[in-house]
Motif scaffolding. Structure first.
Motif, short mmCIF file in Angstrom:
data_model
loop_
_atom_site.label_atom_id
_atom_site.label_comp_id
_atom_site.label_asym_id
_atom_site.label_seq_id
_atom_site.Cartn_x
_atom_site.Cartn_y
_atom_site.Cartn_z
N ASN A 177 -0.40 4.53 -7.64
CA ASN A 177 -1.09 5.00 -6.43
C ASN A 177 -0.21 4.92 -5.19
OD1 ASN A 177 -3.62 5.62 -7.59
ND2 ASN A 177 -4.02 3.44 -7.75
N THR A 234 -2.44 6.29 -1.00
CA THR A 234 -3.88 6.07 -0.98
C THR A 234 -4.21 4.73 -1.59
OG1 THR A 234 -6.00 6.95 -1.68
CG2 THR A 234 -4.19 7.28 -3.18
N LYS A 235 -5.37 4.22 -1.28
CA LYS A 235 -5.83 2.97 -1.87
C LYS A 235 -6.71 3.23 -3.08
CE LYS A 235 -5.89 0.63 2.57
NZ LYS A 235 -6.72 -0.08 3.53
N HIS A 236 -7.06 4.48 -3.32
CA HIS A 236 -7.95 4.83 -4.42
C HIS A 236 -7.20 4.73 -5.75
CE1 HIS A 236 -10.81 6.09 -1.45
NE2 HIS A 236 -9.90 6.90 -0.93
N THR A 237 -7.91 4.45 -6.80
CA THR A 237 -7.28 4.34 -8.11
C THR A 237 -7.24 5.70 -8.78
OG1 THR A 237 -9.40 3.80 -9.12
CG2 THR A 237 -7.97 1.96 -8.47
N ILE A 238 -6.32 5.84 -9.70
CA ILE A 238 -6.18 7.09 -10.46
C ILE A 238 -7.10 7.04 -11.66
CG2 ILE A 238 -4.59 8.47 -11.85
CD1 ILE A 238 -2.38 7.68 -10.02
N LEU A 269 0.81 8.18 -3.96
CA LEU A 269 -0.23 9.05 -3.42
C LEU A 269 -0.59 8.67 -1.98
CD1 LEU A 269 -2.60 9.03 -6.51
CD2 LEU A 269 -0.87 10.75 -5.91
N ASP A 302 2.37 0.11 -8.38
CA ASP A 302 1.20 0.84 -8.85
C ASP A 302 1.45 2.33 -8.60
OD1 ASP A 302 -1.31 2.08 -9.09
OD2 ASP A 302 -2.37 0.43 -8.15
N GLU A 308 0.81 -1.21 0.00
CA GLU A 308 0.00 0.00 0.00
C GLU A 308 0.84 1.27 0.00
OE1 GLU A 308 -3.08 0.08 2.88
OE2 GLU A 308 -3.70 -1.96 2.45
N THR A 309 2.07 1.18 0.51
CA THR A 309 2.92 2.37 0.56
C THR A 309 4.30 2.07 -0.01
OG1 THR A 309 3.87 1.93 2.74
CG2 THR A 309 1.77 3.12 2.69
N LYS A 363 5.94 14.89 -3.58
CA LYS A 363 5.49 13.98 -4.62
C LYS A 363 6.57 13.91 -5.69
CE LYS A 363 1.47 13.36 -2.76
NZ LYS A 363 1.36 12.29 -1.84
#
Length: 66
Positions: free
Chosen positions: A57, A62-66, A60, A55, A2-3, A38
């Motif tokens: 993401n 975040t777990k949300h997709t771009i 970012l 990925d 995730e990170t 960033k």
């Protein structure tokens, strides 16, 4: 992963090693991991080329997709 930090730890690299691989300072790399900075498009492309499983993401935090 995730990170970016989780990814780095999973592959057994230090912040210094990752920064060196991409010709950036350790402090800049550290700020990317913490989400304080960033990476630019060029740096993201370099990282994705070396580690294609990452990925976008992950940068970012975040777990949300771009």
């Amino acid at each position: 992963m995730e990170t970016l930090k989780e990814f780095r730890e999973a592959i057994g690299k230090t912040q210094e090693e990752m920064a060196s691989e991409f010709s950036i300072s350790k402090s800049f790399y550290e700020k990317i991991e913490k989400g304080e900075r960033k990476p630019g498009r060029e740096l993201i492309e370099k990282i994705k080329l070396k580690y294609p499983i990452i990925d976008a993401n992950i940068f970012l935090n975040t777990k949300h997709t771009i």
